[in-house]
Design a protein around this motif. Structure first.
Motif, PDB file in Angstrom:
ATOM      1  N   THR A  87       0.835  -1.207   0.000  1.00  0.00           N
ATOM      2  CA  THR A  87       0.000   0.000   0.000  1.00  0.00           C
ATOM      3  C   THR A  87       0.869   1.256   0.000  1.00  0.00           C
ATOM      4  O   THR A  87       0.510   2.276  -0.578  1.00  0.00           O
ATOM      5  CB  THR A  87      -0.952  -0.010   1.222  1.00  0.00           C
ATOM      6  N   GLN A 190      -3.582   5.095   8.611  1.00  0.00           N
ATOM      7  CA  GLN A 190      -4.791   4.449   9.140  1.00  0.00           C
ATOM      8  C   GLN A 190      -5.303   5.155  10.383  1.00  0.00           C
ATOM      9  O   GLN A 190      -6.451   5.043  10.737  1.00  0.00           O
ATOM     10  CB  GLN A 190      -4.518   2.971   9.472  1.00  0.00           C
ATOM     11  N   TYR A 219      -4.045   9.944   0.902  1.00  0.00           N
ATOM     12  CA  TYR A 219      -4.606   8.613   1.176  1.00  0.00           C
ATOM     13  C   TYR A 219      -6.097   8.723   1.548  1.00  0.00           C
ATOM     14  O   TYR A 219      -6.929   7.940   1.080  1.00  0.00           O
ATOM     15  CB  TYR A 219      -3.795   7.941   2.292  1.00  0.00           C
ATOM     16  N   GLN A 220      -6.424   9.739   2.365  1.00  0.00           N
ATOM     17  CA  GLN A 220      -7.846   9.968   2.680  1.00  0.00           C
ATOM     18  C   GLN A 220      -8.619  10.224   1.387  1.00  0.00           C
ATOM     19  O   GLN A 220      -9.719   9.730   1.189  1.00  0.00           O
ATOM     20  CB  GLN A 220      -8.007  11.209   3.566  1.00  0.00           C
ATOM     21  N   LYS A 222      -8.004   9.269  -1.597  1.00  0.00           N
ATOM     22  CA  LYS A 222      -8.183   8.038  -2.375  1.00  0.00           C
ATOM     23  C   LYS A 222      -9.398   7.256  -1.840  1.00  0.00           C
ATOM     24  O   LYS A 222     -10.204   6.733  -2.595  1.00  0.00           O
ATOM     25  CB  LYS A 222      -6.890   7.215  -2.270  1.00  0.00           C
ATOM     26  N   LYS A 223      -9.504   7.226  -0.506  1.00  0.00           N
ATOM     27  CA  LYS A 223     -10.619   6.461   0.082  1.00  0.00           C
ATOM     28  C   LYS A 223     -11.954   7.178  -0.104  1.00  0.00           C
ATOM     29  O   LYS A 223     -12.983   6.556  -0.245  1.00  0.00           O
ATOM     30  CB  LYS A 223     -10.376   6.242   1.585  1.00  0.00           C
ATOM     31  N   GLU A 224     -11.882   8.539  -0.084  1.00  0.00           N
ATOM     32  CA  GLU A 224     -13.133   9.307  -0.031  1.00  0.00           C
ATOM     33  C   GLU A 224     -13.511   9.948  -1.365  1.00  0.00           C
ATOM     34  O   GLU A 224     -14.529  10.616  -1.461  1.00  0.00           O
ATOM     35  CB  GLU A 224     -13.005  10.406   1.046  1.00  0.00           C
ATOM     36  N   TYR A 457       0.672   6.932  -0.531  1.00  0.00           N
ATOM     37  CA  TYR A 457       0.341   5.536  -0.829  1.00  0.00           C
ATOM     38  C   TYR A 457       0.919   5.182  -2.186  1.00  0.00           C
ATOM     39  O   TYR A 457       1.525   6.041  -2.855  1.00  0.00           O
ATOM     40  CB  TYR A 457      -1.171   5.304  -0.746  1.00  0.00           C
ATOM     41  N   HIS A 465      -6.485   6.377  -9.264  1.00  0.00           N
ATOM     42  CA  HIS A 465      -7.433   7.311  -8.634  1.00  0.00           C
ATOM     43  C   HIS A 465      -7.629   8.546  -9.518  1.00  0.00           C
ATOM     44  O   HIS A 465      -8.748   9.029  -9.705  1.00  0.00           O
ATOM     45  CB  HIS A 465      -6.909   7.672  -7.241  1.00  0.00           C
TER      46      HIS A 465
END
Ligand code: OXD
Ligand code: MN
Length: 588
Positions: A87, A190, A219-220, A222-224, A457, A465
């Protein structure tokens, strides 16, 4: 009952053992007090943290000299600690989070002994913005506390906002004993947590900046479903008063700040600044791409900044409001008690102290100011601040610019065929290195989207992304590539740069407004020379053509080098990127 925040602070204090804990309220009075403490009490290497500069010529300005080994970001000591190495990707140093914590726990035991722990509550982004983030940093040096107050929105209200929730970004910072062997900047994406020890340098110590707003936030994002980018944000106003907002990514010290504060040479044009380093890009309610700058200040490279190269920055530095202005590792004119750096206007002062505090000898061949010496100043002091700067929604972005410092190969400006092609150009961008990081200067390094040191990441996932974002944005912005640094046969820059770059931006605006056509080349669309306003410039025809030359041989070498670079990401690399590379090869 103690809140989660109070318990967390208490726990860090048990480990680091400061003499005192001081909760900052972000007020002006407090900033003055912290500066007084930095002048009279705290020390680095036996020297006070701050000294007062000439307040007549540089109002509210203070000088800071860092530890001599602590003058730039230390990428080799910067780690991203995801639970698994994949990751983090080949673009990051990785350490297992438990191992990293064990290591830092050992190094941090008692590291604040004899010092004050400052608790800094701040937000990145306007507190009313749906995109802003609430954060707490702990630090043991007044320089960092004062700098954070300039660079972020700091204040007591943040503590109320956090309340008893655990939902805040955490940063633990200590300068330790400045030992390079005990220096680490560790990210725990994380947990939204950054832990930094051993350095007081901006990028390593102002944890809201590169560490949170880029590495963790990317990274946030990418998740959101959003992007945290190493980009300036500007509004370009044309003579009719229409403002077009663009975001631009350039690697460190490639003229990003000069572009952000540009004083255009073409009459009727204005550049309004929203940010000079970081942009958070979200898809707005209207489906378009919107940008906010999470920061509130400039942490810029001083050498080379002058009334000629960046008059608006000199004005910003001299504006003198209630925010202090900090100069770090510049030289000091000992007669006038003023900051000085190579490239500043006027004569070289007779008596200079160099950045290490020694009397400077002009024939020594050394630089008086460190090449990465910096100023820290509030964006609110800028005469060209955008009226949208505090708009919680941000501004709609019509174009994205990537760029780099390339003496050959890459044209002055080139427009991508479409979003996917633009993402490929960004992924393959390279730049000749500068002094902002402790590595060799002047070698070509691939630096995708200027994010290589900042993407928290695996960059293969990051490219994916970007490609996905393009599919979700309504009318994705056009993507351009710029290079102000191409040289002639004698090694001199062909393009005058600085305020003249408006000519290139004018072409870009004319393109996005579909006013003009462009010339197709294998690498993208370049200007028809007749569409560029070159009035009053004195560039000979050969050199002018060279600025836009696409040399097939050189580009084939470029594709080979790009391929080698991208191959390190292995199977994770999106196939669209390889397709673009093959298509480029074919066109060449
Ligand atoms: C910076 C950098 O300090 O990019 O902005 O290094
Ligand atoms: Mn930067």
């Amino acid at each position: 009952m103690a809140t989660s925040l109070e318990k967390w602070v208490e726990k860090q204090a048990e480990l680091t053992k400061p003499d005192k804990i001081y909760w900052c309220d972000g007020s002006e009075k407090e900033a003055r007090k912290l500066i007084e403490i930095g002048i009279n009490e705290e020390k680095i290497n036996g020297n006070p943290i701050f000294s007062k500069l000439n307040q007549d010529n540089w109002p509210n300005a203070y000088y800071h000299r860092s530890h001599p080994t602590d003058v730039a970001r230390t990428e080799h000591l910067t780690f991203v600690c995801h639970p698994d190495k994949e990751t983090a990707g080949p673009n990051n140093n990785w350490m297992d989070p438990n191992e990293a914590k064990a290591k830092l726990t050992k190094l941090s035991d008692g590291c604040m002994r004899g010092r004050t722990m400052y608790v800094l509550p701040y937000t990145m982004g306007h507190p009313d913005s749906p995109y802003s983030k609430t954060c707490i940093q702990l630090t043991d040096v007044s320089y960092v506390a004062v700098s954070m107050r300039i660079m972020t929105r700091m204040g007591k209200k943040v503590i109320d906002k956090i309340g008893n929730s655990e939902n805040f970004v955490k940063g633990l910072h200590s300068v330790g004993d400045f030992d390079q062997n005990k220096r680490f900047v560790m990210h725990f994406p994380q947990e939204n947590f950054v832990w930094s020890i051993g350095s007081g340098y901006g990028g390593n110590a102002l944890l809201g900046k590169k560490c949170f707003s880029l590495r963790i936030a990317s990274y946030q994002g990418k998740k959101e479903g959003w992007l945290a980018e190493h980009m300036i944000i500007i509004g370009i106003e044309d003579p009719q008063g229409k403002i077009t907002y663009v975001a631009a990514a350039l690697p460190s010290a490639c003229g990003k700040t000069n572009l952000a504060l540009m004083q255009p040479s073409l009459p009727g044009y204005k550049i309004w600044v929203l940010g000079d380093d970081i942009a958070w890009l979200n898809i707005g309610e209207d489906g378009r791409l919107w940008a906010i700058n999470p920061e509130t200040g400039f942490f810029g490279v001083a050498p080379g900044t002058s009334m000629k190269t960046n008059p608006n920055m000199i004005r910003t530095l001299k504006a003198g409001t209630f925010f202090p202005t900090l100069f770090t590792n510049t030289a000091v004119d000992t007669d006038k008690i003023e900051p000085w750096w190579e490239g500043l206007d006027g004569e070289i002062p007779k008596n200079l102290t160099d950045w290490q505090g020694n009397k400077w000898d002009p024939v020594s061949g050394t630089k008086a100011a460190h090449p990465n010496s910096r100023f820290t100043v509030s964006i609110t002091q800028s005469p060209t601040i955008s009226k949208e700067y505090n708009n919680p929604k941000g501004v709609p972005i019509s174009a994205i610019i990537f760029g780099g410092k390339r003496s050959t190969t890459v044209p002055l400006i080139c427009e991508s065929f479409n979003w996917q092609h633009g993402v490929f150009s960004g992924a393959s961008m390279g730049s000749e290195t500068t002094a902002a990081a402790t590595s060799k200067v002047g070698v070509l390094r691939r630096d995708p989207m200027a994010m290589l040191p900042f993407c928290g990441y695996n960059m293969a996932d990051y490219f994916k992304h970007w490609l996905d974002m393009g599919k979700r944005i309504k009318n994705p912005p056009s993507i351009f590539f710029v290079n102000w640094f191409r040289t002639d046969d004698k090694g001199k820059f062909i393009w005058p740069g600085f305020g003249e770059n408006i000519r290139v931006l004018k072409w870009l605006i004319d393109r996005i407004n579909k006013k003009i056509s462009a010339k197709e080349t294998p690498i993208g669309l370049v200007p028809n020379l007749s569409d560029l306003n070159l009035e009053g410039l004195n560039i000979d025809k050969n050199n002018l053509e060279k600025l836009f030359e696409v040399d097939s041989q050189k580009w084939q070498e470029e594709t080979e080098d790009t391929k080698t670079f991208l191959e390190q990401f292995g199977d994770r690399m999106p196939k669209e990127i390889w397709n673009e590379l093959s298509a480029l090869k074919k066109r060449l």
